[in-house]
Design an enzyme around this catalytic site. Structure first.
Site: not given
Length: 320
Positions: A179, A228, A298
């Site tokens: 990520r 998310s 995130e």
């Protein structure tokens, strides 16, 4: 909250600008959470050359931020000082190239990339059917789902740096990890070239349908959410840690932790940006207290809090 209107000053500095400058533009209107304050200036460049021209001529001290489709973004209630760049039609091209390659602009939604690849008989990109947002965000975050990540299919990318220089980046240049991309945060991605493999359209579409069915069953895709919220810590699933800490369904103001998937925060009652961020920080604090694991956001948080209000970790202890 409003900012001084500086659009006329900017236009005077760059008379050949072809894109649109808007003062005090609502960012709640263009983000999936539908919350937060305005951008002092919202700039929509006409194309890559127009973006480069703007960056070459803007005042050096002026802060610049870029947003895509607004899916993975939380804007704070005080808004964003400076210029927010939102890429539009000039970055929406899709073309099939020899060797099972697909070239796309970074404003193209991930799901549209999956469909274009399927239509062209290019396998390997079906996982994008399960990722909200656009390809620009996928490059920045090394977005992934269902066992595949952007790093597995990217051949190269184009980006514009803060000085307006255009760069072509190889896969190695991207510095992908989980990520994350190592490309400087202030470089703006404009295009991606994907490398797939030969595939049958019908088979690829079946794989996409499976991804879509999974999302619909397990994620609150019809809610106002940012996807998310937290990265999965090494060796853990963020949602399991959140659930174990008793946060499923927990609410702050107009925001709540999804009952369906508790790594998703939902704006279901006209939540403010502060409601959503405070909920996230309380979740982080409860997970830390319960398991000892510190969750990392995130979702990107942009801008400043409303006057006199806190932001970040301080919100976990803020009441009212």
């Amino acid at each position: 909250m409003t900012f001084p209107d500086i659009t006329a000053d900017l236009q005077a500095l760059m008379p050949e600008l072809r894109g649109r400058l808007s003062a005090n533009a609502s960012l709640a209107d263009v983000t999936w959470f539908r919350a937060g304050g305005p951008a002092q200036v919202l700039f929509m460049p006409a194309d890559e050359a127009d973006l480069a021209y703007f960056l070459q001529h803007k005042p050096q001290s002026m802060p610049v931020f870029v947003i895509g489709l607004g899916s993975n973004l939380l804007v704070r209630d005080g808004g964003v000082e400076g210029v927010v760049i939102r890429l539009g039609r000039g970055f929406s091209g899709i073309s099939v190239e020899d060797g099972h390659r697909l070239r796309v602009g970074t404003v193209v939604p991930d799901v549209k990339v999956a469909r274009a690849a399927a239509d062209a008989g290019i396998a390997g990109l079906a996982f994008y059917r399960g990722i909200p947002g656009s390809i620009g965000g996928a490059l920045r975050m090394n977005a992934g789902a269902h066992g595949s990540e952007t790093k597995d299919v990217l051949a190269s990318a184009r980006a514009v740096d803060p000085a307006g220089n255009i760069h072509v980046l190889s896969l190695a240049d991207m510095g992908f990890t989980y990520r994350h991309s190592a490309v400087p945060h202030d470089w703006i991605f404009t295009e991606a070239l994907f490398q797939g493999t030969p595939g049958e359209t019908a088979e690829i579409l079946r794989a996409m349908d499976e991804v879509a069915a999974y999302r619909e069953t397990h994620q609150p895709i019809k809610e106002r959410t940012g996807g998310s919220t937290f990265k999965n810590p090494e060796g853990h699933s963020a949602w399991k840690l959140i659930d174990a800490a008793g946060c499923r369904g927990f609410r702050v103001g107009g925001a709540m932790v999804s009952e369906k998937h508790c790594n998703f925060l939902i704006n279901d009652r006209n939540a403010t940006g502060e409601d959503i961020e405070r909920l996230g920080e309380i979740v982080r604090a409860r997970v830390k207290a319960h398991s000892g694991v510190t969750l990392q956001w995130e979702i990107i948080r942009l801008g400043r809090a409303a006057e006199g209000r806190a932001e970040g970790e301080a919100l976990a202890e803020m009441v009212g």
